[in-house]
Scaffold this motif. Structure first.
Motif, PDB file in Angstrom:
ATOM      1  N   PHE A  24       1.932   5.369  14.224  1.00 27.44           N
ATOM      2  CA  PHE A  24       2.402   5.267  15.588  1.00 27.44           C
ATOM      3  C   PHE A  24       2.489   3.631  15.827  1.00 27.44           C
ATOM      4  O   PHE A  24       3.227   3.099  16.621  1.00 27.44           O
ATOM      5  CB  PHE A  24       1.218   5.866  16.721  1.00 27.44           C
ATOM      6  N   ALA A  25       1.586   3.034  15.387  1.00 27.21           N
ATOM      7  CA  ALA A  25       1.379   1.449  15.517  1.00 27.21           C
ATOM      8  C   ALA A  25       2.600   0.728  14.768  1.00 27.21           C
ATOM      9  O   ALA A  25       3.393  -0.425  15.432  1.00 27.21           O
ATOM     10  CB  ALA A  25      -0.080   0.780  15.072  1.00 27.21           C
ATOM     11  N   THR A  26       2.916   1.192  13.623  1.00 29.10           N
ATOM     12  CA  THR A  26       3.860   0.317  12.828  1.00 29.10           C
ATOM     13  C   THR A  26       5.293   0.833  13.241  1.00 29.10           C
ATOM     14  O   THR A  26       6.275   0.236  13.175  1.00 29.10           O
ATOM     15  CB  THR A  26       3.611   0.443  11.493  1.00 29.10           C
ATOM     16  N   GLU A  27       5.513   2.131  13.336  1.00 28.85           N
ATOM     17  CA  GLU A  27       6.808   2.822  13.481  1.00 28.85           C
ATOM     18  C   GLU A  27       7.288   2.978  15.167  1.00 28.85           C
ATOM     19  O   GLU A  27       8.362   2.990  15.276  1.00 28.85           O
ATOM     20  CB  GLU A  27       6.893   4.193  12.919  1.00 28.85           C
ATOM     21  N   ASP A  61      -5.266  13.128  21.500  1.00 27.12           N
ATOM     22  CA  ASP A  61      -6.664  13.217  20.700  1.00 27.12           C
ATOM     23  C   ASP A  61      -6.895  11.834  20.225  1.00 27.12           C
ATOM     24  O   ASP A  61      -8.117  11.505  20.104  1.00 27.12           O
ATOM     25  CB  ASP A  61      -6.613  14.125  19.736  1.00 27.12           C
ATOM     26  N   LEU A  62      -6.042  11.345  19.519  1.00 29.96           N
ATOM     27  CA  LEU A  62      -6.262   9.729  19.160  1.00 29.96           C
ATOM     28  C   LEU A  62      -6.770   8.776  19.717  1.00 29.96           C
ATOM     29  O   LEU A  62      -7.688   8.267  19.854  1.00 29.96           O
ATOM     30  CB  LEU A  62      -4.876   9.153  18.258  1.00 29.96           C
ATOM     31  N   LEU A  63      -6.122   8.823  21.155  1.00 24.78           N
ATOM     32  CA  LEU A  63      -6.572   7.688  22.021  1.00 24.78           C
ATOM     33  C   LEU A  63      -7.842   8.111  22.762  1.00 24.78           C
ATOM     34  O   LEU A  63      -8.603   7.512  23.434  1.00 24.78           O
ATOM     35  CB  LEU A  63      -5.421   7.519  23.355  1.00 24.78           C
ATOM     36  N   GLU A  64      -7.849   9.369  23.013  1.00 26.00           N
ATOM     37  CA  GLU A  64      -9.181  10.120  23.867  1.00 26.00           C
ATOM     38  C   GLU A  64     -10.403   9.714  22.929  1.00 26.00           C
ATOM     39  O   GLU A  64     -11.468   9.184  23.402  1.00 26.00           O
ATOM     40  CB  GLU A  64      -9.038  11.526  24.000  1.00 26.00           C
ATOM     41  N   HIS A 106      -5.878   0.279  18.738  1.00 26.69           N
ATOM     42  CA  HIS A 106      -5.477  -0.846  19.938  1.00 26.69           C
ATOM     43  C   HIS A 106      -4.233  -1.071  20.376  1.00 26.69           C
ATOM     44  O   HIS A 106      -3.833  -0.720  21.387  1.00 26.69           O
ATOM     45  CB  HIS A 106      -6.496  -2.127  19.496  1.00 26.69           C
ATOM     46  N   GLN A 107      -3.171  -1.179  19.357  1.00 20.79           N
ATOM     47  CA  GLN A 107      -1.859  -1.069  19.517  1.00 20.79           C
ATOM     48  C   GLN A 107      -1.390   0.000  19.870  1.00 20.79           C
ATOM     49  O   GLN A 107      -0.312   0.002  21.080  1.00 20.79           O
ATOM     50  CB  GLN A 107      -1.041  -1.344  18.124  1.00 20.79           C
ATOM     51  N   VAL A 108      -1.547   1.042  19.676  1.00 22.72           N
ATOM     52  CA  VAL A 108      -1.014   2.454  20.076  1.00 22.72           C
ATOM     53  C   VAL A 108      -1.609   2.540  21.659  1.00 22.72           C
ATOM     54  O   VAL A 108      -1.005   3.113  22.452  1.00 22.72           O
ATOM     55  CB  VAL A 108      -1.830   3.656  19.512  1.00 22.72           C
ATOM     56  N   GLN A 109      -2.916   2.111  21.944  1.00 17.11           N
ATOM     57  CA  GLN A 109      -3.313   2.554  23.328  1.00 17.11           C
ATOM     58  C   GLN A 109      -2.447   1.212  24.098  1.00 17.11           C
ATOM     59  O   GLN A 109      -2.080   1.853  25.214  1.00 17.11           O
ATOM     60  CB  GLN A 109      -4.803   1.761  23.258  1.00 17.11           C
ATOM     61  N   LEU A 165     -11.217 -11.584  24.756  1.00 20.37           N
ATOM     62  CA  LEU A 165     -11.573 -10.918  23.868  1.00 20.37           C
ATOM     63  C   LEU A 165     -10.121 -10.294  23.184  1.00 20.37           C
ATOM     64  O   LEU A 165     -10.008  -9.930  22.051  1.00 20.37           O
ATOM     65  CB  LEU A 165     -12.362  -9.545  24.191  1.00 20.37           C
ATOM     66  N   ASN A 166      -9.409  -9.698  24.149  1.00 19.67           N
ATOM     67  CA  ASN A 166      -7.803  -9.213  23.708  1.00 19.67           C
ATOM     68  C   ASN A 166      -7.117 -10.309  23.060  1.00 19.67           C
ATOM     69  O   ASN A 166      -6.174 -10.054  22.017  1.00 19.67           O
ATOM     70  CB  ASN A 166      -7.309  -8.412  24.749  1.00 19.67           C
ATOM     71  N   TRP A 167      -7.052 -11.585  23.363  1.00 19.31           N
ATOM     72  CA  TRP A 167      -6.450 -12.706  22.572  1.00 19.31           C
ATOM     73  C   TRP A 167      -6.797 -12.629  21.148  1.00 19.31           C
ATOM     74  O   TRP A 167      -6.143 -12.713  20.393  1.00 19.31           O
ATOM     75  CB  TRP A 167      -6.707 -13.959  23.494  1.00 19.31           C
ATOM     76  N   TYR A 168      -8.095 -12.569  21.070  1.00 20.18           N
ATOM     77  CA  TYR A 168      -8.464 -12.458  19.522  1.00 20.18           C
ATOM     78  C   TYR A 168      -8.179 -11.259  18.796  1.00 20.18           C
ATOM     79  O   TYR A 168      -7.711 -11.621  17.775  1.00 20.18           O
ATOM     80  CB  TYR A 168     -10.422 -12.647  19.890  1.00 20.18           C
ATOM     81  N   TYR A 169      -7.971 -10.344  19.631  1.00 22.82           N
ATOM     82  CA  TYR A 169      -7.620  -8.974  18.694  1.00 22.82           C
ATOM     83  C   TYR A 169      -6.175  -9.250  18.429  1.00 22.82           C
ATOM     84  O   TYR A 169      -5.974  -8.972  17.182  1.00 22.82           O
ATOM     85  CB  TYR A 169      -7.732  -7.976  19.590  1.00 22.82           C
ATOM     86  N   MET A 170      -5.438 -10.162  19.241  1.00 18.39           N
ATOM     87  CA  MET A 170      -3.917 -10.160  19.041  1.00 18.39           C
ATOM     88  C   MET A 170      -3.645 -10.881  17.808  1.00 18.39           C
ATOM     89  O   MET A 170      -2.545 -10.825  16.942  1.00 18.39           O
ATOM     90  CB  MET A 170      -3.154 -10.399  20.227  1.00 18.39           C
TER      91      MET A 170
END
Length: 198
Positions: A24-27, A61-64, A106-109, A165-170
């Motif tokens: 989901f994140a890559t495609e 289910d993934l996000l939950e 995180h990307q999918v979220q 915090l999210n900047w660091y993730y990115m």
């Protein structure tokens, strides 16, 4: 007769969720197919359908699972007996460590939650809100006079912590634990040094 659950059911489900997050994140969620997911998992499409009857069910289910476990980890930190400043330091560090290894989730979220029905999005946003409220209360306790009667200022300060915090993730998603802890100290020092001057 009801179908029995295999002994490794939970392990296979976890494997499917991990691989689905990657696909989901890559495609992109819209472009991903159940066949693509099955291929990434190394199982048949029929086997995928044994666990999930649709791509939407898998996404939910993934996000939950991801957001609930993240919420429980962050909000479950034992900090009751700490000073407000130490509470912030612990929570910031734990959040960055919790993000480690969860780049795809995180990307999918961020990119795919809107594909879900509103009632499911509401549940997931509730997990996010729990974390925001948890951090907000800590930020407020650091300098309560600063935020007295100014909820918008408190919200801005709280979301600024999450923004850092999210900047660091990115930009540093592959960083190890030591680098994350070092950045957590920087975020805490910036927040603690800046809050009284707001």
């Amino acid at each position: 007769m009801a179908r029995t659950i295999a002994k490794d059911h939970d392990q296979k489900r976890e494997q499917i969720l991990t691989n689905a997050a990657k696909v989901f994140a890559t495609e992109g969620f819209d472009r991903a197919s159940m066949a693509m997911l099955a291929r990434e998992c190394g199982i048949s499409k029929a086997n995928i359908y044994h666990y999930y009857d649709s791509k939407d069910a898998l996404l939910f289910d993934l996000l939950e699972t991801y957001l609930r476990e993240l919420r429980d980890r962050i909000c479950g930190i034992e900090i009751a007996n700490l000073a407000p400043e130490e509470k912030l330091r612990h929570v910031v560090a734990e959040t960055l460590l919790a993000y480690q290894g969860a780049d795809h989730e995180h990307q999918v979220q961020i990119g795919s939650m809107s594909a879900l029905p509103e009632d499911q999005q509401k549940l997931l946003r509730g997990y996010q809100r729990d974390m925001v409220v948890f951090v907000r209360d800590i930020v407020q306790s650091i300098a309560p006079d600063v935020f007295d009667g100014q909820p918008e200022k408190l919200r801005s300060a709280t979301m600024s912590v999450f923004g850092m915090l999210n900047w660091y993730y990115m930009w540093n998603s592959g960083a190890g634990s030591a680098a994350r802890e070092e950045y957590a100290t920087l975020v805490s020092n910036l927040t603690l040094g800046g809050v009284p001057k707001l």
